[in-house]
Design an enzyme around this catalytic site. Sequence first.
Site, short mmCIF file in Angstrom:
data_model
loop_
_atom_site.label_atom_id
_atom_site.label_comp_id
_atom_site.label_asym_id
_atom_site.label_seq_id
_atom_site.Cartn_x
_atom_site.Cartn_y
_atom_site.Cartn_z
CB THR A 94 -0.87 0.08 1.23
OG1 THR A 94 -1.86 -1.06 1.30
CG2 THR A 94 -1.82 1.33 1.28
CB THR A 149 6.75 3.45 -3.65
OG1 THR A 149 7.03 4.88 -3.28
CG2 THR A 149 7.76 2.60 -4.65
CD GLU A 165 1.79 -1.21 4.45
OE1 GLU A 165 1.55 -0.49 3.49
OE2 GLU A 165 2.20 -0.74 5.50
#
Length: 261
Positions: free
Chosen positions: A33, A36, A111
């Site tokens: 997320t 980039t 993440e």
Amino acid sequence: MPAELSPIDKAKFAAARRAVDFVEDGMKVGLGTGSTAAWMVRCLGERVREEGLRIVGVPTSSRTADLARQIGISVVGLDEAKWLDLTIDGADEFDAQLQLIKGGGGALLQEKIVATASDRMIVITDASKEVVNLGAFPLPVEVVPFGWQTTRALIEEMLIATDVLGRQTTLRLNGTQPYITDEGNYIVDLHLNRIGNARALAVALNQIPGVVENGLFIDICDMVIIGGAEGQVELRDINAGTIAHERIDFADDENIFADLD
């Protein structure tokens, strides 16, 4: 590549473009997320469309899931995928040992879960994210809403005996209201300036009642790919102990940018 892209976006694109070369047919891939990581998802989508690459993506946020579906990547949850071959994500900071601060985009919990459920994690970034000591970027800590002010006070008390330069904490806001994560939690950002012992701090934070997870990624990242505005990329593999320098050819292929309109 459109000329209007900023140098920083070109650097992010270069890193993302190189990272997706590590994705092979049949892989289950964690999709990070952030700005980039969004470039990476677009580059991966291009391979799916143009090469017929067959993969399954496990997104780390609802934003990433929406983007992946939009560009044709098959998306499943981690419970269905169970274990992943590779996760590719960005970072807010990284040091020489490839320890990270993540969570600037608010998705640190998913993440970290996805990254640790992967055989390998590749971080894509630009040179501005490299630091000697972690901590210049505020460290996100996800906390449950119930009693969050007490949790914050306990964090501040713990920091008194911690090797950091700053101890200010702020509740992350969305406008005038608390920012809400995908799991319905709050984020307290720790403005530490410098973290002397990231490993010890990560352990101490997660022992505080009310803390769900923190944004220190310790011994999780296997490779960092650092992109440059002219297409140069540096690949640092912490396990192999190698550093390689390559260059990405910015072709005039506009397909990847079509979804930006």
